[in-house]
Each structure stands twice: as C-alpha cells, then as structure tokens.
Design a protein around this motif. Sequence first.
Motif, mmCIF file in Angstrom:
data_model
loop_
_atom_site.group_PDB
_atom_site.id
_atom_site.type_symbol
_atom_site.label_atom_id
_atom_site.label_comp_id
_atom_site.label_asym_id
_atom_site.label_seq_id
_atom_site.Cartn_x
_atom_site.Cartn_y
_atom_site.Cartn_z
ATOM 1 N N LYS A 111 0.812 -1.214 0.000
ATOM 2 C CA LYS A 111 0.000 0.000 0.000
ATOM 3 C C LYS A 111 0.848 1.268 0.000
ATOM 4 C CE LYS A 111 -3.302 2.415 3.011
ATOM 5 N NZ LYS A 111 -4.164 2.871 1.930
ATOM 6 N N ASP A 112 1.982 1.241 0.725
ATOM 7 C CA ASP A 112 2.807 2.439 0.835
ATOM 8 C C ASP A 112 3.416 2.863 -0.497
ATOM 9 O OD1 ASP A 112 2.297 2.584 3.513
ATOM 10 O OD2 ASP A 112 4.072 1.447 4.108
ATOM 11 N N HIS A 113 3.559 1.906 -1.412
ATOM 12 C CA HIS A 113 4.209 2.227 -2.685
ATOM 13 C C HIS A 113 3.228 2.376 -3.844
ATOM 14 C CE1 HIS A 113 7.443 0.411 -0.218
ATOM 15 N NE2 HIS A 113 8.212 1.275 -0.838
ATOM 16 N N ARG A 114 1.961 2.067 -3.614
ATOM 17 C CA ARG A 114 0.973 2.195 -4.690
ATOM 18 C C ARG A 114 0.404 3.606 -4.798
ATOM 19 N NH1 ARG A 114 -0.765 -3.034 -2.936
ATOM 20 N NH2 ARG A 114 -2.462 -2.094 -1.742
ATOM 21 N N GLY A 115 0.510 4.391 -3.752
ATOM 22 C CA GLY A 115 -0.011 5.742 -3.787
ATOM 23 C C GLY A 115 -1.492 5.812 -3.443
ATOM 24 N N ILE A 116 -2.055 7.009 -3.549
ATOM 25 C CA ILE A 116 -3.461 7.238 -3.206
ATOM 26 C C ILE A 116 -4.371 6.661 -4.281
ATOM 27 C CG2 ILE A 116 -5.200 8.984 -2.647
ATOM 28 C CD1 ILE A 116 -2.963 8.892 -0.629
ATOM 29 N N ASP A 117 -5.417 5.968 -3.860
ATOM 30 C CA ASP A 117 -6.434 5.463 -4.783
ATOM 31 C C ASP A 117 -7.161 6.662 -5.395
ATOM 32 O OD1 ASP A 117 -8.634 4.374 -6.055
ATOM 33 O OD2 ASP A 117 -8.986 2.854 -4.525
ATOM 34 N N PRO A 118 -7.116 6.830 -6.715
ATOM 35 C CA PRO A 118 -7.768 8.009 -7.323
ATOM 36 C C PRO A 118 -9.268 8.062 -7.067
ATOM 37 C CG PRO A 118 -7.099 6.404 -9.004
ATOM 38 C CD PRO A 118 -6.468 5.976 -7.730
ATOM 39 N N ASN A 119 -9.894 6.910 -6.815
ATOM 40 C CA ASN A 119 -11.333 6.904 -6.537
ATOM 41 C C ASN A 119 -11.666 7.502 -5.174
ATOM 42 O OD1 ASN A 119 -12.124 5.613 -8.993
ATOM 43 N ND2 ASN A 119 -11.394 3.657 -8.160
ATOM 44 N N ALA A 120 -10.646 7.659 -4.324
ATOM 45 C CA ALA A 120 -10.878 8.250 -3.005
ATOM 46 C C ALA A 120 -11.301 9.710 -3.118
ATOM 47 C CB ALA A 120 -9.621 8.137 -2.149
ATOM 48 N N TYR A 121 -11.041 10.320 -4.271
ATOM 49 C CA TYR A 121 -11.447 11.711 -4.488
ATOM 50 C C TYR A 121 -12.844 11.794 -5.110
ATOM 51 C CZ TYR A 121 -6.439 12.347 -3.804
ATOM 52 O OH TYR A 121 -5.165 12.318 -3.295
ATOM 53 N N LYS A 122 -13.459 10.633 -5.356
ATOM 54 C CA LYS A 122 -14.796 10.600 -5.954
ATOM 55 C C LYS A 122 -15.867 10.176 -4.961
ATOM 56 C CE LYS A 122 -12.782 9.131 -10.402
ATOM 57 N NZ LYS A 122 -12.772 8.050 -11.426
ATOM 58 N N ARG A 123 -15.545 9.193 -4.137
ATOM 59 C CA ARG A 123 -16.522 8.658 -3.184
ATOM 60 C C ARG A 123 -15.902 8.583 -1.791
ATOM 61 N NH1 ARG A 123 -20.116 5.463 -6.417
ATOM 62 N NH2 ARG A 123 -20.450 6.713 -8.294
ATOM 63 N N GLY A 124 -16.783 8.380 -0.807
ATOM 64 C CA GLY A 124 -16.315 8.270 0.565
ATOM 65 C C GLY A 124 -16.033 9.626 1.181
ATOM 66 N N ARG A 125 -15.427 9.611 2.367
ATOM 67 C CA ARG A 125 -15.138 10.853 3.095
ATOM 68 C C ARG A 125 -13.699 10.852 3.585
ATOM 69 N NH1 ARG A 125 -18.867 12.006 8.016
ATOM 70 N NH2 ARG A 125 -17.409 13.740 8.096
ATOM 71 N N TRP A 126 -13.164 12.043 3.763
ATOM 72 C CA TRP A 126 -11.848 12.229 4.359
ATOM 73 C C TRP A 126 -12.021 12.814 5.759
ATOM 74 C CZ3 TRP A 126 -7.168 10.992 1.975
ATOM 75 C CH2 TRP A 126 -7.252 10.661 0.612
ATOM 76 N N TYR A 127 -11.214 12.323 6.688
ATOM 77 C CA TYR A 127 -11.222 12.855 8.055
ATOM 78 C C TYR A 127 -9.865 13.488 8.343
ATOM 79 C CZ TYR A 127 -15.526 10.266 9.126
ATOM 80 O OH TYR A 127 -16.818 9.800 9.154
ATOM 81 N N ARG A 128 -9.869 14.449 9.258
ATOM 82 C CA ARG A 128 -8.627 15.148 9.606
ATOM 83 C C ARG A 128 -8.260 14.857 11.064
ATOM 84 N NH1 ARG A 128 -9.296 21.204 8.771
ATOM 85 N NH2 ARG A 128 -10.663 20.936 10.581
ATOM 86 N N PHE A 129 -7.020 14.390 11.266
ATOM 87 C CA PHE A 129 -6.526 14.108 12.612
ATOM 88 C C PHE A 129 -5.073 14.539 12.728
ATOM 89 C CE2 PHE A 129 -9.702 10.689 11.875
ATOM 90 C CZ PHE A 129 -10.593 11.027 12.883
ATOM 91 N N LEU A 130 -4.612 14.739 13.968
ATOM 92 C CA LEU A 130 -3.207 15.023 14.214
ATOM 93 C C LEU A 130 -2.372 13.762 14.000
ATOM 94 C CD1 LEU A 130 -3.261 17.279 17.393
ATOM 95 C CD2 LEU A 130 -2.394 17.923 15.149
ATOM 96 N N ASN A 131 -1.149 13.941 13.537
ATOM 97 C CA ASN A 131 -0.263 12.801 13.358
ATOM 98 C C ASN A 131 0.264 12.318 14.716
ATOM 99 O OD1 ASN A 131 1.526 14.786 14.070
ATOM 100 N ND2 ASN A 131 2.870 14.539 12.315
ATOM 101 N N ALA A 132 1.099 11.273 14.699
ATOM 102 C CA ALA A 132 1.570 10.667 15.947
ATOM 103 C C ALA A 132 2.397 11.636 16.788
ATOM 104 C CB ALA A 132 2.390 9.416 15.637
ATOM 105 N N LYS A 133 3.139 12.528 16.137
ATOM 106 C CA LYS A 133 3.938 13.500 16.884
ATOM 107 C C LYS A 133 3.105 14.650 17.422
ATOM 108 C CE LYS A 133 8.266 12.697 14.390
ATOM 109 N NZ LYS A 133 9.327 13.313 13.545
ATOM 110 N N GLY A 134 1.892 14.813 16.866
ATOM 111 C CA GLY A 134 1.027 15.893 17.319
ATOM 112 C C GLY A 134 1.423 17.260 16.807
#
Length: 332
Positions: A111-134
């Motif tokens: 998954k880390d080397h395939r990149g973002i699924d282009p369909n993720a910009y068409k369907r579903g939702r994105w959530y925003r969170f702080l990373n592990a370092k905060g």
Amino acid sequence: AAGGAASEAAAEAPAKAAAEATVEAAVAGDAADGADDDEIPASWGWPKEPFDACFLRQYVLYYTKNSAQESWDNALAERSVGGSFEDFLVEKAYANLLLNKEGTGEDKDDKDHRGIDPNAYKRGRWYRFLNAKGDCNVYVHNFTCDIQASRPENFTEMTSEEQARLRKLGVYIKDLPEHLAKVYDRQKQIPIVFASEDTADAIKKFAEYAKEWQLLDCSTLKRVNTQALESARKAIVNAMMLGKMLCIYLGDHIPDLQEKVCTSKNREYFPIGTWQHSGLLPDMVKEKIYRDGDKEGGQCVVRDGFRVCVVLMYDNMTFEMSSMRKDELPGK
C-alpha cells in the motif's frame, strides 16, 4: 401499392419499437446511475462499509509513527556520533544490504508504494486528525485508509455527533503512556486519567509491572497509618530516583488527601507538592522525603523521565463523573 406500403409499415414497426425500448432503457439506466451516486462499484475493491472516525484516528496514530527507515536512520545517526559521514554510510549499507533492516530487499507492491487510490477523491469521506507527533494534521479516507498531508477537495468536517463520540472515547490505552508524557512535558500539568473500572484496573496492573512506571496505590490510605504513608513515600522516591512515571491510583474511593494525608505533619512522607507540577523538585522537599539510604553521594538525585499522573475511576457506567463526585473532588 397499398399492400406494399402496409407490408413496409409492418416491417418497420418492430424496429421502431426496439429503438424506443433502447432509448427508454438508456434513460432508465441514466436515472439509476444518478440514484446510486453513493454506491461503491465492486470493481474498486473497497470494503462494504466505511471505517468509523474512532478507528481512523487510531489508524493515523499508528501509521504516522516513525517508519523502519526513519527509526534506523535515527539509530545509525546516534551510533555515528563523533564519526565521519563515511562511517554513517558504511553502517547504513550494512544494515540495508546484509540485514535488510530497511526492507529494501522486499517487494514494493504494498500500500505504501501504490499511492493514493484516485477513486478516493470521488466517493467516501476524508477525516482530519493530528499525526503521531502531534505537530501537524493529516487526512485519512474512510474506505481506503489512504493518508495525505494536503487537504482533499472532497474533504468535509466531522459532524457534531462524531466529534462528541471521539471526545467521549478518550485516548486508546496503548497510546496512554506517550500521551501522558506529552501532557506533563508540554502543558506543565499533572494529567488526570478518568477511566472505567476495567480500564483503571488495567492501568494499575500496568503501573505495577512496567519498568518505566511506579505505582502509588492510594486505596491503602483509607485508614492513614505510618505503614501506608511509608509505602507512599517509597513509591514517590523510587520514581524520582529511577526517572519513572509515578502513577497515583485513586480508584473509586478518594481518601481525604488535604485534611488527613498530605498534611504538614506528613510532609516527610506524602508532601502536598506531589499534586503540583515539579512540586517535588525543590531541595527542601527532597530533603524531607529522601532518607540517607536513598541518597547518592549525599545528593537527592532525580533522574530524567520522572513524571506524575493520576488515575481516577468513574463512579457510574456513563463514562462521566456524577454531579455528586464533581462537587466532592475540589475538597479532596
């Protein structure tokens, strides 16, 4: 001629009907597509149901921790302190080529080397969170779990219900030690953990056995006596000497700390400064609680890593304190 016209009209009728049926089917298909705008095509390979915000927050914390490459780079940099850049390259080549510690000998089809699924910009939702370092926000998709730093065009804020659920959920127990350390170091405050009975018991057991933690069980102070006070003192001093997290466990019964435990006559055992950030660090406080056997070369040593946290159990099953307990706390 009339018969020929009739035969021609009869031949055209089925073709015309078929054409009209095809047009109607196309129109119906377009309408159906419009009605299923939110349906996920099976060919995309997405799960049937989206991941909820609680899962996604924990996923982000796990995913944004240091990668194997970053961890090894940091470790190698520490090993190469005082050496040359060439020494660092030699260490890195050994770890990379011979030990495969950085995973360079592995297949790059994950998954880390395939990149973002282009369909993720068409369907579903994105959530925003702080990373592990905060230190910065990232965006995670609720079907693919793709993560990116820039804000997607189809991002929407969480609903008030989702935000309330996340606040009530609190911190994942495995992330608690790191979270407590951040609160203590950055906010300069003693963190208080409100927990259910099961969670509080799990934290207590962790504090008993984890080498980085020291348990101070205040449930033994329901009846104040010299033995219980000495046990508390030893826990405080041991955490300071060894640089541990001092976990003060209050449980479901809070003793009369102000009036009976942390009093002036007991300041050699359980000083009131225990409840203040850095309140145990002044020399006059340390001289009171350290015994001769605790000192190193006559000094009251406090090692790096010493922190304090408090664990308090909810008094009901609703994951919040009752009004009676809230009124009781300031007096304790």
